[in-house]
Design an enzyme around this catalytic site. Structure first.
Site, PDB file in Angstrom:
ATOM      1  N   ASP A 116     -39.219 -26.906  -1.722  1.00 11.40           N
ATOM      2  CA  ASP A 116     -38.955 -27.988  -0.774  1.00 11.40           C
ATOM      3  C   ASP A 116     -39.113 -29.341  -1.455  1.00 11.40           C
ATOM      4  O   ASP A 116     -40.216 -29.739  -1.828  1.00 11.40           O
ATOM      5  CB  ASP A 116     -39.946 -27.895   0.395  1.00 11.40           C
ATOM      6  N   SER A 141     -41.982 -20.061   0.464  1.00  6.17           N
ATOM      7  CA  SER A 141     -41.946 -21.504   0.202  1.00  6.17           C
ATOM      8  C   SER A 141     -43.229 -21.915  -0.488  1.00  6.17           C
ATOM      9  O   SER A 141     -44.321 -21.729   0.053  1.00  6.17           O
ATOM     10  CB  SER A 141     -41.794 -22.278   1.512  1.00  6.17           C
ATOM     11  N   HIS A 198     -38.511 -20.574  -2.657  1.00  3.91           N
ATOM     12  CA  HIS A 198     -37.983 -21.710  -1.894  1.00  3.91           C
ATOM     13  C   HIS A 198     -38.759 -22.961  -2.298  1.00  3.91           C
ATOM     14  O   HIS A 198     -39.981 -23.010  -2.164  1.00  3.91           O
ATOM     15  CB  HIS A 198     -38.149 -21.407  -0.405  1.00  3.91           C
ATOM     16  N   HIS A 222     -34.370 -26.576  -1.492  1.00  2.00           N
ATOM     17  CA  HIS A 222     -34.117 -27.154  -0.170  1.00  2.00           C
ATOM     18  C   HIS A 222     -34.400 -28.643  -0.265  1.00  2.00           C
ATOM     19  O   HIS A 222     -35.553 -29.058  -0.339  1.00  2.00           O
ATOM     20  CB  HIS A 222     -35.038 -26.476   0.866  1.00  2.00           C
ATOM     21  N   MET A 239     -38.964 -33.242  -0.893  1.00  2.65           N
ATOM     22  CA  MET A 239     -39.014 -34.246   0.189  1.00  2.65           C
ATOM     23  C   MET A 239     -39.224 -35.624  -0.425  1.00  2.65           C
ATOM     24  O   MET A 239     -39.980 -35.774  -1.384  1.00  2.65           O
ATOM     25  CB  MET A 239     -40.175 -33.933   1.128  1.00  2.65           C
ATOM     26  N   MET A 290     -32.515 -24.781  10.420  1.00  2.00           N
ATOM     27  CA  MET A 290     -33.942 -25.119  10.481  1.00  2.00           C
ATOM     28  C   MET A 290     -34.523 -24.688  11.823  1.00  2.00           C
ATOM     29  O   MET A 290     -33.956 -24.982  12.875  1.00  2.00           O
ATOM     30  CB  MET A 290     -34.146 -26.631  10.315  1.00  2.00           C
ATOM     31  N   MET A 296     -34.707 -32.053   1.139  1.00  2.00           N
ATOM     32  CA  MET A 296     -34.882 -32.883   2.340  1.00  2.00           C
ATOM     33  C   MET A 296     -34.958 -34.331   1.881  1.00  2.00           C
ATOM     34  O   MET A 296     -36.012 -34.963   1.898  1.00  2.00           O
ATOM     35  CB  MET A 296     -36.143 -32.445   3.093  1.00  2.00           C
ATOM     36  N   ASP A 335     -35.665 -21.243   8.270  1.00  2.00           N
ATOM     37  CA  ASP A 335     -36.794 -21.869   7.584  1.00  2.00           C
ATOM     38  C   ASP A 335     -37.628 -22.621   8.608  1.00  2.00           C
ATOM     39  O   ASP A 335     -37.123 -23.512   9.285  1.00  2.00           O
ATOM     40  CB  ASP A 335     -36.246 -22.830   6.508  1.00  2.00           C
TER      41      ASP A 335
HETATM   42  C1  DX5 Z   1     -40.464 -27.442   6.198  1.00  2.00           C
HETATM   43  C2  DX5 Z   1     -40.029 -26.727   4.960  1.00  2.00           C
HETATM   44  C3  DX5 Z   1     -40.354 -25.287   4.975  1.00  2.00           C
HETATM   45  C4  DX5 Z   1     -41.821 -24.973   5.051  1.00  2.00           C
HETATM   46  C5  DX5 Z   1     -41.971 -23.751   5.877  1.00  2.00           C
HETATM   47  O1  DX5 Z   1     -39.829 -28.669   6.274  1.00  2.00           O
HETATM   48  O2  DX5 Z   1     -38.628 -26.840   4.793  1.00  2.00           O
HETATM   49  O3  DX5 Z   1     -39.761 -24.617   3.880  1.00  2.00           O
HETATM   50  O4  DX5 Z   1     -42.437 -24.744   3.819  1.00  2.00           O
HETATM   51  O5  DX5 Z   1     -43.313 -23.506   6.086  1.00  2.00           O
HETATM   52  P1  DX5 Z   1     -43.808 -22.440   7.154  1.00  2.00           P
HETATM   53  O6  DX5 Z   1     -43.243 -21.127   6.770  1.00  2.00           O
HETATM   54  O7  DX5 Z   1     -45.296 -22.518   7.054  1.00  2.00           O
HETATM   55  O8  DX5 Z   1     -43.270 -22.924   8.489  1.00  2.00           O
HETATM   56 ZN    ZN Z   2     -37.663 -25.533   3.325  1.00  2.00          ZN
END
Ligand code: DX5
Ligand code: ZN
Length: 220
Positions: free
Chosen positions: A34, A9, A32, A65, A36, A136, A67, A174
């Site tokens: 993210d 990620s 990956h 991903h 948000m 998750m 969110m 994740d």
């Molecule tokens: C959290 C993200 C993850 C995050 C994971 O909401 O969706 O992808 O980057 O980070 P680690 O591996 O540090 O938990």
């Molecule tokens: Zn993620």
């Protein structure tokens, strides 16, 4: 791509040096990404213009991903810009099957993600509509949190349907995935592992190889 996938990620990468941070994970399977929106989760990362540049320079395919609220409106745009896989949250769509069909029609894989408080049951009968389920293992929003081993029964529910039906479905975890926890998830049936801090807090290529070996040691 290997039978088990390691997806670093870039949430834990240095955002001002994304191109070299992407190059550093070229031995991984997918990157990956993210997204948000400060509504679905209390954090804000990036949107289509930045993802488009990541898509242009990444040595490996994109595992989005999302969110974000109103996934029905925004998710197709990520498929349109060429992302290999687009995962939206079950809690953020009015019709997960309709959205998954739209994503597949555009040409990306379609994934559905479940927050820790969301049960598997409503989705077990529609798994053929998806290419990936993301269970998750932290509350979404931030990297560096602790792995929730109590999500493993939910992961096993999906793994059981996959085994029974023979569906070609990737089971992704994740959040809090490290060298110490990846085996727990692999044991429960995960085959696709997201790791942010565990990859970028060290030499990414070494960390990816270690995670891959640890997952392989526990896979069925
Ligand atoms: C959290 C993200 C993850 C995050 C994971 O909401 O969706 O992808 O980057 O980070 P680690 O591996 O540090 O938990
Ligand atoms: Zn993620």
């Amino acid at each position: 791509m290997a039978a088990q996938r390691i997806n670093p990620s870039i949430l834990s990468a240095d955002f001002v040096n994304l191109q070299s941070e992407l190059a550093a994970i070229h031995t991984a399977d997918l990157v990956h990404v993210d997204v948000m929106d400060n509504h679905f989760v209390p954090n804000l990362t990036m949107g289509p213009p930045v993802v488009e540049r990541i898509q242009a320079v990444s040595p490996i395919p994109l595992d989005m991903h999302l969110m974000i609220t109103d996934a029905d409106r925004w998710a197709p745009g990520y498929a349109e810009l060429g992302a290999f896989s687009v995962t939206f949250h079950a809690e953020a769509t009015e019709d997960p099957v309709r959205l998954a069909r739209r994503l597949r029609e555009i040409g990306s894989r379609a994934g559905i993600a479940l927050k820790p408080g969301t049960a598997a049951e409503p989705y077990l009968d529609m798994l053929h509509e998806f290419d990936q389920v993301l269970v998750m293992t932290v509350e979404p929003g931030f990297g560096g949190q602790k792995f929730m081993a109590d999500m493993m029964p939910k992961l096993r529910q999906f793994a059981e349907v996959k085994r029974r039906t023979g569906l070609d479905l990737w089971l992704q975890v994740d959040g809090g995935v490290t060298i110490d926890t990846i085996g727990i998830a692999a044991e429960a049936g995960a085959d696709t592992f997201v790791a942010g801090s565990a990859v970028y807090n060290g030499v990414p290529e070494d960390r990816i190889a270690e995670l891959r070996a640890a997952a392989a040691a526990h896979i069925h």
